[in-house]
Design a protein around this motif. Structure first.
Motif, short mmCIF file in Angstrom:
data_model
loop_
_atom_site.label_atom_id
_atom_site.label_comp_id
_atom_site.label_asym_id
_atom_site.label_seq_id
_atom_site.Cartn_x
_atom_site.Cartn_y
_atom_site.Cartn_z
N TRP A 79 0.81 -1.22 0.00
CA TRP A 79 0.00 0.00 0.00
C TRP A 79 0.85 1.28 0.00
N GLN A 80 2.18 1.12 -0.13
CA GLN A 80 3.08 2.26 -0.04
C GLN A 80 3.88 2.49 -1.32
N GLY A 81 3.77 1.58 -2.28
CA GLY A 81 4.55 1.70 -3.51
C GLY A 81 3.87 0.93 -4.62
N GLY A 82 4.58 0.81 -5.74
CA GLY A 82 4.03 0.13 -6.91
C GLY A 82 3.29 1.10 -7.81
N ASP A 83 3.09 0.69 -9.06
CA ASP A 83 2.38 1.55 -10.01
C ASP A 83 1.90 0.73 -11.19
N LYS A 84 1.01 1.34 -11.95
CA LYS A 84 0.44 0.68 -13.11
C LYS A 84 1.47 0.45 -14.21
N GLU A 85 2.44 1.36 -14.32
CA GLU A 85 3.45 1.21 -15.37
C GLU A 85 4.23 -0.09 -15.21
N GLY A 86 4.46 -0.50 -13.98
CA GLY A 86 5.19 -1.75 -13.74
C GLY A 86 4.37 -2.99 -14.01
N HIS A 87 3.08 -2.83 -14.33
CA HIS A 87 2.22 -3.98 -14.55
C HIS A 87 1.58 -3.97 -15.93
N LYS A 88 2.29 -3.35 -16.85
CA LYS A 88 1.90 -3.41 -18.25
C LYS A 88 1.74 -4.85 -18.72
N PHE A 89 2.60 -5.74 -18.19
CA PHE A 89 2.58 -7.14 -18.62
C PHE A 89 1.27 -7.83 -18.24
N VAL A 90 0.63 -7.40 -17.14
CA VAL A 90 -0.66 -7.97 -16.75
C VAL A 90 -1.75 -7.50 -17.72
N GLY A 91 -1.77 -6.20 -18.01
CA GLY A 91 -2.76 -5.68 -18.95
C GLY A 91 -2.64 -6.33 -20.31
N GLU A 92 -1.41 -6.47 -20.80
CA GLU A 92 -1.19 -7.09 -22.10
C GLU A 92 -1.63 -8.54 -22.09
N SER A 93 -1.29 -9.27 -21.03
CA SER A 93 -1.60 -10.69 -20.94
C SER A 93 -3.10 -10.94 -20.95
N LEU A 94 -3.83 -10.15 -20.18
CA LEU A 94 -5.28 -10.34 -20.11
C LEU A 94 -5.97 -9.86 -21.38
N ALA A 95 -5.46 -8.79 -21.99
CA ALA A 95 -6.04 -8.33 -23.25
C ALA A 95 -5.83 -9.36 -24.36
N ARG A 96 -4.66 -10.01 -24.37
CA ARG A 96 -4.42 -11.05 -25.38
C ARG A 96 -5.37 -12.23 -25.17
N ALA A 97 -5.85 -12.42 -23.95
CA ALA A 97 -6.81 -13.49 -23.66
C ALA A 97 -8.23 -13.10 -24.06
N GLY A 98 -8.41 -11.84 -24.48
CA GLY A 98 -9.71 -11.41 -24.96
C GLY A 98 -10.48 -10.51 -24.03
N TYR A 99 -9.82 -9.98 -22.99
CA TYR A 99 -10.51 -9.20 -21.98
C TYR A 99 -10.09 -7.73 -22.03
N VAL A 100 -11.06 -6.84 -21.86
CA VAL A 100 -10.76 -5.42 -21.67
C VAL A 100 -10.24 -5.27 -20.24
N THR A 101 -9.05 -4.69 -20.09
CA THR A 101 -8.37 -4.72 -18.80
C THR A 101 -7.91 -3.33 -18.38
N GLY A 102 -8.35 -2.89 -17.21
CA GLY A 102 -7.86 -1.67 -16.61
C GLY A 102 -6.80 -1.99 -15.57
N VAL A 103 -5.66 -1.32 -15.65
CA VAL A 103 -4.57 -1.47 -14.68
C VAL A 103 -4.43 -0.12 -13.98
N MET A 104 -4.75 -0.10 -12.70
CA MET A 104 -4.94 1.17 -12.00
C MET A 104 -3.80 1.52 -11.05
N ASN A 105 -3.63 2.82 -10.83
CA ASN A 105 -2.90 3.35 -9.68
C ASN A 105 -3.90 3.69 -8.59
N TYR A 106 -3.42 3.83 -7.36
CA TYR A 106 -4.27 4.28 -6.26
C TYR A 106 -3.43 5.10 -5.29
N ARG A 107 -4.10 5.87 -4.46
CA ARG A 107 -3.41 6.70 -3.48
C ARG A 107 -2.69 5.83 -2.47
#
Length: 290
Positions: A79-107
């Motif tokens: 809850w203190q670090g991390g970002d959506k940019e570092g998880h591009k691979f998750v968005g790409e992986s799920l989109a290739r499986a056929g899903y619309v995928t949001g990868v979010m940042n949070y406060r």
């Protein structure tokens, strides 16, 4: 190591990415992005879902789809670090499986403590649902997935009756939630991550396993067998709470994976590490609207 044979260039890229895993704190970050191409996908960056600087998400969508399942992914980082940019691979992986995928940042904590980041997740899901059709997705075919702290956020947001109601997201629109190595049931007062929770807060008032709504959708809880960061009892306790409430739940222990590699295995070039990606896809396919 898998016995599969890879081209030399791909093998070098995989080796570099795997090395990066040993250097990452709670997410694979840029190492995996080097072997992730979004060519052929529709990617919309920095979709705003709230007023704060980190209230943004990136949306990855297959081309020429209609009424596809929609997945919101929430990163880890205590809850203190991390970002959506570092998880591009998750968005790409799920989109290739056929899903619309949001990868979010949070406060982030310590400036923002529970429930700010859970409310952010609900707000992001609301915006993703409202815009789902413009990306080729179905607004009533939603899934939420998170890793580590993000797994807490995902399960808490979906299984607690409060958050979807406050964000005006119909509970019936969420078809399932996927927690990957999430800390759903622990006494944060004993750990450095206590800075992510209210001072004087009580785990009984906060942990997702303490307030499961009986009409929650199916839950998939993925556990890394070699996780030394989040104890597996978190998923055991969460599973018990869900069963007691009558909520369908599957808890799966993935052999050979640790707290980092369990999410790295979502990357298509790194599926040889473990079964995370296939487990996620199988769950979505089993519970999606047909």
């Amino acid at each position: 190591m898998s016995s599969r044979k890879f081209p030399r260039a791909a093998g070098l890229a995989l080796a570099a990415a795997t090395l990066g895993l040993t250097l990452a704190a709670c997410s694979p970050q840029n190492a995996l992005n080097t072997v992730t191409s979004t060519r052929g996908l529709n990617v919309t960056q920095n979709v705003r879902y709230g007023p704060a600087p980190r209230n943004v998400m990136d949306v990855y969508a297959p081309q020429n789809v209609q009424n596809a399942p929609v997945v919101l992914f929430i990163h880890g980082g205590s809850w203190q670090g991390g970002d959506k940019e570092g998880h591009k691979f998750v968005g790409e992986s799920l989109a290739r499986a056929g899903y619309v995928t949001g990868v979010m940042n949070y406060r982030l904590a310590p400036e923002h403590r529970y429930p700010d980041y859970v409310q952010d997740a609900a707000s992001a899901l609301k915006v993703l649902r409202d815009r789902a059709q413009s990306y080729g997705g179905s607004p009533d075919n939603l899934f939420v997935m998170g890793h580590s702290a993000g797994g807490f956020n995902a399960v808490e947001m979906v299984d607690n009756a409060r958050w979807l109601r406050e964000a005006d997201v119909p509970v019936s629109a969420v078809r399932g939630v996927i927690g990957v190595a999430g800390p759903y049931s622990y006494d944060f007062r004993q750990f450095p991550s206590r800075v992510a929770f209210p001072e004087g807060g009580n785990p009984d008032d906060i942990m997702p396993d303490r307030h499961v709504r009986p009409d929650a959708p199916p839950n998939l809880l993925l556990v890394a067998a070699n996780d030394t960061t989040v104890d597996p009892y978190n998923a055991v306790n969460m599973e018990a709470a869900l069963k007691e409430a009558g909520v369908p739940v599957t808890r799966t222990v993935l052999p050979g994976l640790n707290h980092i590699t369990v999410i790295a295995a979502m990357a298509r070039p790194l599926t040889f590490l473990g079964d995370t990606r296939q487990q996620v896809i199988d769950f979505i396919e089993a519970h999606r609207l047909k």
